[in-house]
Design an enzyme around this catalytic site. Structure first.
Site, PDB file in Angstrom:
ATOM      1  N   GLN A  19      13.218 -10.407   2.009  1.00 52.67           N
ATOM      2  CA  GLN A  19      14.058  -9.687   2.968  1.00 52.67           C
ATOM      3  C   GLN A  19      13.747 -10.036   4.412  1.00 52.67           C
ATOM      4  OE1 GLN A  19      13.735  -5.574   3.651  1.00 52.67           O
ATOM      5  NE2 GLN A  19      11.535  -5.410   3.298  1.00 52.67           N
ATOM      6  N   GLY A  93       3.771 -15.190   0.110  1.00 55.29           N
ATOM      7  CA  GLY A  93       2.623 -14.600  -0.576  1.00 55.29           C
ATOM      8  C   GLY A  93       3.036 -13.417  -1.429  1.00 55.29           C
ATOM      9  N   ASP A 163       3.255  -4.969  15.490  1.00 57.56           N
ATOM     10  CA  ASP A 163       2.489  -3.788  15.890  1.00 57.56           C
ATOM     11  C   ASP A 163       2.723  -3.472  17.363  1.00 57.56           C
ATOM     12  OD1 ASP A 163       1.297  -3.596  13.303  1.00 57.56           O
ATOM     13  OD2 ASP A 163      -0.099  -5.177  13.865  1.00 57.56           O
ATOM     14  N   HIS A 191      -4.661  -6.774  11.305  1.00 58.43           N
ATOM     15  CA  HIS A 191      -3.401  -6.127  10.942  1.00 58.43           C
ATOM     16  C   HIS A 191      -3.672  -5.250   9.716  1.00 58.43           C
ATOM     17  CE1 HIS A 191       0.874  -5.448  10.603  1.00 58.43           C
ATOM     18  NE2 HIS A 191       0.862  -5.880   9.357  1.00 58.43           N
TER      19      HIS A 191
END
Length: 340
Positions: A19, A93, A163, A191
């Protein structure tokens, strides 16, 4: 002879059936990452079973009649995917599943990014810029860079901008101002839940007047800092709870924001976050990929020096650095390689 900015580039999006890639491909082809004068060929890369989704995306891109887009290559062959690319957005991944521990995800993904690093080394241009977006992304970025030694270490990064954008959006929303009027928000570290969103030197423009956020909020600043940090750290989980899937469009837009600043540079006096190989700045472990405030000029980033670190920030930076060092050691051990 065409100018450098008009020369065709090849841009790889791996995990292209996902997505984030669905949103990213259109934004990149529209010019949001490289500007409105940069023609490109997009390479869409994923597993063979995802070919149908990639073909659907290719058709939509063609149907969008995007002036900068010269071709779209759909492939499951890494030789074709990585050949002569100037930019790689690596998202291929495995995703974290409910109940999965972070170190289980390292075991699943480190070999994938070792292989992608080897492909970069073998087939990509040696000035290729690489952005890794697969969890845990800082450590996967380290693994990828380790296996592409002929590409400069400074050409590898992750998507810290998401972020940052979340933090800027939170400030803007609470103060009822434009996000364009928030500057110098800092993100430190990993992260993960250990990241440190730091608004201590952020500035805002309210009613056409510039203020340090701390001065504008006054006595409310301490509470606001805590609420901001909690909001940014929890935002990803909140989106999954609301939508049943992780961030898509906002992640893609953040990738474009980061690449645009990397290519075009940042305005004088404006810093942005970037996850880069640590040189030990601010007492962080060397060689891990750590998010710092940076300034960018002519495609080169530099860590901003001399920022005053208070006691709370010091402890959070140290904790995040230790977490990243542990992740790095776990990834290296998983691959059976010696740790340096």
């Amino acid at each position: 002879m065409t100018s450098k900015e008009e020369q065709l580039i090849r841009v790889l999006i791996s995990g292209a059936a996902g997505q984030v890639a669905y949103s990213l491909a259109g934004l990149v082809a529209h010019g949001m990452a490289f500007g409105l004068k940069q023609p490109m060929i997009l390479h869409l890369f994923d597993l063979p079973l995802e070919t149908g989704k990639m073909e659907g995306l290719r058709m939509e891109l063609i149907d969008s009649a995007l002036p900068l887009l010269r071709d779209v290559i759909v492939t499951s062959d890494p030789v074709v995917a990585f050949q002569d690319i100037s930019v790689a957005f690596l998202m291929g991944g495995k995703r974290r599943q409910p109940g999965m521990k972070r170190y289980e995800l390292i075991a699943n993904n480190c070999r994938i990014f070792k292989d992608q690093g080897l492909c970069l080394e073998a087939f990509a241009r040696k000035d290729c810029k690489v952005v890794v977006l697969a969890e845990p992304c800082n450590t996967m970025c380290y693994i990828c860079a380790e296996h592409a030694p002929s590409i400069p270490r400074e050409n590898f990064t992750t998507n810290a901008r998401l972020d940052y954008n979340r933090a800027v959006g939170y400030i803007a929303s609470n103060l009822k101002i434009s996000a364009a009027n928030v500057k110098n928000m800092i993100i430190w570290g990993n992260h993960s839940d250990s990241m440190h969103p730091d608004c201590s030197i952020a500035s805002v423009v309210v009613n056409n007047k510039s203020h340090r956020l701390s001065e504008y909020l006054g006595d409310e600043m301490a509470v606001f800092k805590t609420q901001l940090a909690e909001a940014v750290i929890k935002r990803g989980a909140e989106i999954i709870g609301a939508r049943g899937m992780s961030s898509g469009w906002s992640a893609a837009k953040a990738l474009c924001d980061q690449m645009r600043d990397w290519i075009a540079g940042t305005p004088q006096g404006v810093m942005v976050p970037m996850t880069v190989a640590s040189d030990g700045s601010y007492g962080t472990p060397k060689e891990i990929f750590f998010t710092f405030p940076v300034e960018v000029q002519r495609g080169k980033w530099n860590i901003v020096r001399g920022i005053k670190i208070d006691e709370m920030s010091r402890s959070k930076i140290d904790f995040s650095g230790k977490e990243l060092l542990q992740e790095k050691m776990a990834a290296v051990a998983e691959m059976g390689e010696s740790y340096n």
